[in-house]
Every structure is written in structure tokens, then in C-alpha cells.
Design a protein around this motif. Structure first.
Motif, PDB file in Angstrom:
ATOM      1  N   HIS A  47       0.802  -0.927  -0.224  1.00  0.00           N
ATOM      2  CA  HIS A  47       0.284  -0.257   0.118  1.00  0.00           C
ATOM      3  C   HIS A  47       0.464   1.266   0.161  1.00  0.00           C
ATOM      4  CE1 HIS A  47      -3.017   3.184   1.618  1.00  0.00           C
ATOM      5  NE2 HIS A  47      -3.935   1.852   0.913  1.00  0.00           N
ATOM      6  N   PRO A  48       0.672   2.223  -0.813  1.00  0.00           N
ATOM      7  CA  PRO A  48       1.617   3.101  -1.130  1.00  0.00           C
ATOM      8  C   PRO A  48       1.776   4.378   0.079  1.00  0.00           C
ATOM      9  CG  PRO A  48      -0.087   3.641  -3.091  1.00  0.00           C
ATOM     10  CD  PRO A  48      -0.149   2.306  -1.840  1.00  0.00           C
ATOM     11  N   LEU A  49       0.405   4.517   0.685  1.00  0.00           N
ATOM     12  CA  LEU A  49       0.786   4.702   2.444  1.00  0.00           C
ATOM     13  C   LEU A  49       1.236   4.094   3.724  1.00  0.00           C
ATOM     14  CD1 LEU A  49      -2.455   6.691   2.631  1.00  0.00           C
ATOM     15  CD2 LEU A  49      -0.074   7.517   2.009  1.00  0.00           C
ATOM     16  N   ALA A  50       2.034   2.646   3.060  1.00  0.00           N
ATOM     17  CA  ALA A  50       2.558   1.827   3.620  1.00  0.00           C
ATOM     18  C   ALA A  50       4.042   2.285   3.232  1.00  0.00           C
ATOM     19  CB  ALA A  50       2.090   0.627   3.556  1.00  0.00           C
ATOM     20  N   THR A  51       5.343   2.970   2.718  1.00  0.00           N
ATOM     21  CA  THR A  51       5.810   3.515   2.322  1.00  0.00           C
ATOM     22  C   THR A  51       6.724   5.040   2.072  1.00  0.00           C
ATOM     23  OG1 THR A  51       5.150   3.680   0.095  1.00  0.00           O
ATOM     24  CG2 THR A  51       5.596   1.916   0.829  1.00  0.00           C
ATOM     25  N   PRO A  52       7.946   5.318   2.697  1.00  0.00           N
ATOM     26  CA  PRO A  52       7.796   5.897   2.577  1.00  0.00           C
ATOM     27  C   PRO A  52       8.260   7.496   1.473  1.00  0.00           C
ATOM     28  CG  PRO A  52      10.050   5.192   3.736  1.00  0.00           C
ATOM     29  CD  PRO A  52       9.266   3.852   2.660  1.00  0.00           C
ATOM     30  N   GLU A  53       8.510   6.639   0.179  1.00  0.00           N
ATOM     31  CA  GLU A  53       7.189   7.290  -0.692  1.00  0.00           C
ATOM     32  C   GLU A  53       6.034   8.163  -0.622  1.00  0.00           C
ATOM     33  OE1 GLU A  53       9.781   9.045  -2.318  1.00  0.00           O
ATOM     34  OE2 GLU A  53      11.507   8.785  -2.246  1.00  0.00           O
ATOM     35  N   GLY A  54       5.921   7.091  -1.018  1.00  0.00           N
ATOM     36  CA  GLY A  54       4.081   7.187  -0.528  1.00  0.00           C
ATOM     37  C   GLY A  54       3.574   7.853   0.517  1.00  0.00           C
ATOM     38  N   ILE A  55       4.507   8.063   1.650  1.00  0.00           N
ATOM     39  CA  ILE A  55       3.577   9.182   2.288  1.00  0.00           C
ATOM     40  C   ILE A  55       4.983  10.474   2.316  1.00  0.00           C
ATOM     41  CG2 ILE A  55       4.743   9.530   5.287  1.00  0.00           C
ATOM     42  CD1 ILE A  55       4.603   6.790   6.118  1.00  0.00           C
ATOM     43  N   ASN A  87       6.183   8.736   9.911  1.00  0.00           N
ATOM     44  CA  ASN A  87       5.278   7.977   9.140  1.00  0.00           C
ATOM     45  C   ASN A  87       3.494   8.493   8.972  1.00  0.00           C
ATOM     46  OD1 ASN A  87       5.026   8.867  11.988  1.00  0.00           O
ATOM     47  ND2 ASN A  87       4.430   6.532  12.305  1.00  0.00           N
ATOM     48  N   GLY A  88       4.002   9.808   8.375  1.00  0.00           N
ATOM     49  CA  GLY A  88       2.989  10.768   8.926  1.00  0.00           C
ATOM     50  C   GLY A  88       3.286  12.024   8.366  1.00  0.00           C
ATOM     51  N   PHE A  89       2.181  13.668   9.106  1.00  0.00           N
ATOM     52  CA  PHE A  89       3.249  14.727   8.560  1.00  0.00           C
ATOM     53  C   PHE A  89       2.130  15.400   9.918  1.00  0.00           C
ATOM     54  CE2 PHE A  89      -0.523  13.588   5.327  1.00  0.00           C
ATOM     55  CZ  PHE A  89      -2.087  14.800   5.957  1.00  0.00           C
ATOM     56  N   THR A  90       1.805  16.699  10.129  1.00  0.00           N
ATOM     57  CA  THR A  90       1.265  17.323  10.792  1.00  0.00           C
ATOM     58  C   THR A  90       0.473  18.230  10.758  1.00  0.00           C
ATOM     59  OG1 THR A  90       3.067  19.519  11.035  1.00  0.00           O
ATOM     60  CG2 THR A  90       3.149  17.230  13.377  1.00  0.00           C
ATOM     61  N   ALA A  91      -0.565  18.945  10.666  1.00  0.00           N
ATOM     62  CA  ALA A  91      -2.342  19.714  10.107  1.00  0.00           C
ATOM     63  C   ALA A  91      -1.873  20.655  11.228  1.00  0.00           C
ATOM     64  CB  ALA A  91      -2.420  19.097   9.184  1.00  0.00           C
ATOM     65  N   PRO A  92      -2.964  22.084  11.045  1.00  0.00           N
ATOM     66  CA  PRO A  92      -3.658  22.378  12.086  1.00  0.00           C
ATOM     67  C   PRO A  92      -4.967  21.770  12.026  1.00  0.00           C
ATOM     68  CG  PRO A  92      -3.039  24.027  10.040  1.00  0.00           C
ATOM     69  CD  PRO A  92      -3.219  22.441   9.321  1.00  0.00           C
ATOM     70  N   PHE A  93      -4.966  21.567  13.453  1.00  0.00           N
ATOM     71  CA  PHE A  93      -6.577  21.470  13.753  1.00  0.00           C
ATOM     72  C   PHE A  93      -7.212  22.507  13.890  1.00  0.00           C
ATOM     73  CE2 PHE A  93      -9.810  21.336  17.776  1.00  0.00           C
ATOM     74  CZ  PHE A  93     -10.165  19.457  17.190  1.00  0.00           C
TER      75      PHE A  93
END
Length: 430
Positions: A47-55, A87-93
Motif C-alpha cells: 500500500h503506498p501509504l505504508a511506504t516512505p515515498e507514499g507518505i 510515518n505521517g505529517f502534522t496539520a492544523p486542528f
């Protein structure tokens, strides 16, 4: 203060945390069993979101989409990415509430402009598009502002151009837009945000090009089905029919802005839902489940439009569609059940319906609908059957029964196809 889990989906979890300047969220990608299973049906790769490039692609795609949305419509925002994590990112609440049932119609009417804009320039729309029956859960409303908080696609679904996959960006179209509208973008966004837009475009393209995407044969087959029936291909087909004189001015305008066009677009949205159901319950695993869910969806819509008194829209969800969609056909014949809403499109416009079937045949066989039917009718063992059926159909009583069973316009399309068969059957044998 510890991070607080606020939501969990197919591909990750979202935590709220506090900073001195305000509240933020941390979105961490861990694709769950259903997302990995669905991915496994169509791809040999993870799954793309299980890979560094996908994230990384998801992060820069979101930053790109945020700025393009700001340019398009101040009423609709896509939540920006702030910091890239391992393994993700931050964003405004985002403060606000999920849309109520009463607010959905106004919501989709408002976001339609952004959806059309993104379609045109080659950006993904699945997470907030009207063909996604669950997209309303990705919105947060506050006063008159609509914010799209989830812009990641968890499962592979055909997009508006029929491509099967995850959040594909058509960078050639995007590059043309950025070049043609460079000065308008700069005026609207300002120099600093314009630089961030250009950075996000470059890095989204870089990491998108590095994704490990290895489709299975099933995926390639699905694209051969979805591309001829995609929204973009249908728009081109209708324009071609008009230019060739096969649609009158009135019919063309009715498609573009009238009831016929509205009904065909509604049928296409529901065709997409049936395709999602078919893909989510693959026929070689769960055909009986598909055969229950598809007609249940159609029946539910029939009751919905009945209660609302919108009978023009109700006819799209006909009992013919329910019957065909309930057939538990094995792969690849399952495409017939998944494509049951083609009957509704045929009934709205036999010319457009025939052209869509023509597109399908060209994709699969390289032959037009007329060529394929002529060749079929010319086969020695079928000739007497074709001629007998043609005579049978010409009976006034049988023709009346066919019209009542199929629908008036579908009967017209049926007669055209029988005519093609007869052209082949009437060719003298060598």
C-alpha cells in the motif's frame, strides 16, 4: 499534555496535540487490514501509504492541493500539511462539525466548483467528490467555511479519467495550468505562497514518480473497463456526437445543462458506486455479497427520490437496473452487473448509450460496435437466428412488449444493434 486520539480510518490514526501557537493534529499512516487486503487484490506492491515515498507524496500533494483550492474558491479549503514526519505529517486542528444530513446538499453544491476545477487541471478529487458515497465524512463545517480534512485515498478506485489507482496527479495538465495562470496565481496567493506552491508541485512530482506501483492483470482489465466509461471520455464522446450531427442542438444543450445531462451524470455517479461495490467484493471471492449490495443501493435511491417527489431522478434507479445488478456473475462477466446503470444512460439518450458501448468495444476488441455486430451477424451458424429474431421483433405485439420491458429509448438502441446484426446476416455467403 499527551496526544489525544480523535479519529481512526482505514489507513491511519489522527491525534490532537497542543503547541504554544494553537492546536494541531498528527496524522500517522498505518494501513489497516481492509486497506491492505483491497490493495493486494489489485497490486503486487505494498500500500503506498505504508511506504516512505507514499507518505512524502501524500504530504506534498496536500500542500499543493491546499494552495490550488485557495486560488479556486475561498469558501472551500483543503487542510494544509505543516511538518513532514517519518510515518505521517502534522496539520492544523480544524474547529467545527461534521455535516448533517440537511447540510449535505448545500455542501456538495458548494464544493462542485472545486471538484470541476481539480478535474480540469489534473488533481485528485475522490476524497471530496460526489461519486464517493462517504466523502461527507471528510468535511468539517464552521460558519460558512468548508474544510476538507482528509485528502488521502485509502483504496484504489477509478478516477474521473478512468485510471485505477491512488490519487494520481496528471502533471502535464497541471503544468499547463500553472504556466497559463502564473500571473493570476501570483496575484491571488502572493509571492511567498506562490513559492510554496511551486515547491509542492516539484516535490509531489518527484515522490509520485518514485512510488512502487505494480498492478496485477485484474487492475489492467479494470482500467480497460473504466477508461471508456470515465467522465472525461463521456464528455469527449458527447462533443464528438454533436460535431458529427448525431445529436441535435437541443439534445446537446440538454446534456450540458438540462434534465438529460443531469440524469446521465447521476447515473454515472451511481455506476461508480456499483463499480466500487464490485471491486470491494470481488466476484471471485464474494459475488453473492455484490449481488445483494448493488440492487440494495439502487432500491434505497428509488425510495429516497420517491419520498422527495423527484420522479425524474427516480427513473435512473429503475427495476431493470436492480435486476441486472443482482446477477451474481463471475469475473469477467461481473462487469455486466457492475455496469447496470448503463441501461439508465441508454434510456436517457440511445445515441450516448450506444456511443459508450462503442467505446467499450473499441477498448476491448479494437472494433466498433457496428463492426462487431456485423461480424457476429455474418457468422454462418448465427445468420438464421438473427433473421428469425429480427422478424420476431418486427411484430407489433412483440415490439410493444420489448418497449415496455426495456424502455422506449433502450428499445431504439436495441433496434439499432439488431440492424447492425442484420447487415452482417444479409451479406451473401462466399
Amino acid at each position: 499534555m499527551a496526544d489525544t486520539l480523535i479519529s481512526q480510518g482505514r489507513v491511519g490514526k489522527v491525534y490532537r496535540f497542543e503547541r504554544p501557537v494553537g492546536s494541531y493534529v498528527k496524522k500517522l499512516f498505518i494501513p489497516g487490514f481492509s486497506a491492505r487486503l483491497w490493495n493486494g487484490f489489485f497490486y503486487k506492491s505494498p500500500h503506498p501509504l505504508a511506504t516512505p515515498e507514499g507518505i512524502k507524496f501524500a504530504y506534498w500533494k496536500r500542500r499543493l492541493a491546499h494552495r490550488l483550492a485557495r486560488f479556486s474558491d475561498e469558501r472551500v479549503a483543503i487542510c494544509d500539511g505543516v511538518d513532514l514526519l517519518e510515518n505521517g505529517f502534522t496539520a492544523p486542528f480544524i474547529e467545527g462539525h461534521l455535516p448533517s444530513r440537511q447540510e449535505k446538499r448545500v455542501l456538495y453544491h458548494t464544493t462542485e466548483k472545486l471538484e470541476k476545477f481539480f478535474d480540469t487541471i489534473g488533481m485528485p478529487t475522490w476524497s471530496f467528490g460526489q461519486t464517493n458515497p462517504f466523502s461527507h465524512t471528510n468535511f468539517i463545517l464552521r460558519d460558512s467555511q468548508i474544510t476538507i480534512v482528509d485528502y488521502e485515498q485509502s483504496v484504489p478506485i477509478p478516477d474521473a479519467r478512468g485510471h485505477m489507482g491512488y490519487d494520481k496527479i496528471y502533471f502535464d495538465d497541471l503544468a499547463r495550468f500553472l504556466k497559463d495562470y502564473k500571473h493570476k496565481l501570483l496575484d491571488k496567493l502572493g509571492a511567498e505562497e506562490m513559492a510554496r506552491l511551486e515547491e509542492a508541485t516539484e516535490l509531489a512530482k518527484l515522490h509520485g514518480g518514485r512510488l512502487d506501483i505494480r498492478p496485477r492483470a485484474l487492475t489492467r482489465f479494470e482500467e480497460k473497463f473504466s477508461k471508456p466509461l470515465s467522465r472525461k471520455e463521456i464528455e469527449k464522446t458527447v462533443t464528438r456526437l454533436y460535431q458529427e450531427g448525431k445529436l441535435s442542438d437541443a439534445e446537446f444543450q440538454d446534456y450540458r445543462s438540462g434534465q438529460t445531462g443531469e440524469n446521465i451524470r447521476l447515473a454515472m455517479k451511481n455506476l461508480a458506486v456499483h463499480a466500487v461495490i464490485g471491486l470491494g467484493t470481488p466476484s471471485y471471492v464474494a459475488a453473492p455479497i455484490s449481488a445483494v449490495l448493488r440492487p440494495s443501493w439502487t432500491l434505497g435511491n428509488w425510495f429516497y427520490y420517491t419520498f422527495k417527489g423527484e420522479f425524474e431522478k427516480r427513473r435512473i434507479h429503475s427495476f431493470r437496473v436492480m435486476f441486472i445488478s443482482a446477477l451474481p456473475l463471475p469475473f469477467p462477466l461481473s462487469g455486466i452487473s457492475n455496469g447496470a446503470y448503463l441501461l439508465s444512460i441508454m434510456e436517457e439518450s440511445p445515441q450516448i448509450g450506444l456511443a459508450m458501448n462503442n467505446n467499450l468495444l473499441l477498448e476491448f476488441s479494437g472494433k466498433s460496435l457496428e463492426e462487431a455486430m456485423k461480424g457476429l451477424g455474418a457468422k454462418k451458424f448465427l445468420r438464421p437466428l438473427v433473421k428469425s429474431y429480427n422478424s420476431f421483433s418486427r411484430s407489433r405485439m412483440i415490439g410493444w412488449l420489448q418497449e415496455k420491458t426495456m424502455g422506449r429509448n433502450t428499445k431504439k438502441a436495441h433496434d439499432v444493434i439488431v440492424g447492425y446484426l442484420m447487415e452482417g446476416a444479409d451479406v451473401p455467403s462466399k
